[in-house]
Design a protein around this motif. Structure first.
Motif, short mmCIF file in Angstrom:
data_model
loop_
_atom_site.label_atom_id
_atom_site.label_comp_id
_atom_site.label_asym_id
_atom_site.label_seq_id
_atom_site.Cartn_x
_atom_site.Cartn_y
_atom_site.Cartn_z
N SER A 31 0.84 -1.20 0.00
CA SER A 31 0.00 0.00 0.00
C SER A 31 0.87 1.25 0.00
O SER A 31 2.05 1.20 0.37
N SER A 32 0.28 2.33 -0.44
CA SER A 32 0.93 3.65 -0.49
C SER A 32 2.22 3.63 -1.30
O SER A 32 3.20 4.29 -0.95
N VAL A 33 2.20 2.90 -2.39
CA VAL A 33 3.36 2.87 -3.27
C VAL A 33 3.32 4.12 -4.16
O VAL A 33 2.31 4.36 -4.84
N PRO A 34 4.37 4.92 -4.16
CA PRO A 34 4.37 6.11 -5.01
C PRO A 34 4.25 5.74 -6.50
O PRO A 34 4.80 4.74 -6.94
N VAL A 35 3.51 6.56 -7.22
CA VAL A 35 3.37 6.40 -8.67
C VAL A 35 4.17 7.51 -9.33
O VAL A 35 4.04 8.69 -8.93
N ALA A 36 4.99 7.17 -10.29
CA ALA A 36 5.81 8.18 -10.98
C ALA A 36 4.92 9.31 -11.47
O ALA A 36 3.83 9.07 -12.00
N ARG A 37 5.39 10.53 -11.31
CA ARG A 37 4.58 11.71 -11.66
C ARG A 37 4.37 11.86 -13.16
O ARG A 37 3.48 12.60 -13.57
N ASN A 38 5.14 11.16 -13.97
CA ASN A 38 4.91 11.24 -15.41
C ASN A 38 3.74 10.37 -15.86
O ASN A 38 3.33 10.42 -17.01
N ILE A 39 3.18 9.57 -14.94
CA ILE A 39 2.02 8.74 -15.25
C ILE A 39 0.76 9.52 -14.87
O ILE A 39 0.58 9.87 -13.70
N ASP A 40 -0.08 9.77 -15.84
CA ASP A 40 -1.31 10.52 -15.60
C ASP A 40 -2.24 9.73 -14.67
O ASP A 40 -2.38 8.52 -14.83
N ALA A 41 -2.87 10.43 -13.74
CA ALA A 41 -3.77 9.78 -12.78
C ALA A 41 -4.89 9.01 -13.48
O ALA A 41 -5.33 7.97 -12.99
N ALA A 42 -5.34 9.50 -14.61
CA ALA A 42 -6.42 8.83 -15.35
C ALA A 42 -6.01 7.46 -15.87
O ALA A 42 -6.86 6.64 -16.21
N GLU A 43 -4.72 7.22 -15.96
CA GLU A 43 -4.21 5.94 -16.46
C GLU A 43 -4.08 4.89 -15.36
O GLU A 43 -3.93 3.70 -15.65
N VAL A 44 -4.12 5.32 -14.11
CA VAL A 44 -3.94 4.38 -12.98
C VAL A 44 -5.32 3.87 -12.57
O VAL A 44 -5.99 4.42 -11.70
#
Length: 70
Positions: A31-44
């Motif tokens: 849990s709470s794994v950071p997502v690279a900022r270059n990945i758009d939130a809509a794609e997650v």
């Protein structure tokens, strides 16, 4: 450093972090794994596969999601 596959189980768009289930394991969720900022939130999206980089093999909290794919 190690690259592993996982599946998105939840996403917090405010913190840009995700909960993931590691590929090949029914019981290992991170849990709470950071997502690279270059990945758009809509794609997650829940159910999509992702790639994680673990910077320290002995510390599962030291990881980042670097790719999301279907």
């Amino acid at each position: 450093m190690r690259v592993r596959r996982a599946e998105i189980k939840a996403f917090d768009s405010g913190a840009h972090t995700a909960t993931v289930q590691m590929a090949g394991s029914l019981s290992v969720w991170l849990s709470s794994v950071p997502v690279a900022r270059n990945i758009d939130a809509a794609e997650v999206i829940v159910g999509r596969k992702c790639a994680l980089i673990f910077f320290d093999d002995t510390n599962p909290d030291d990881a980042v999601i670097v790719a999301v794919y279907t």
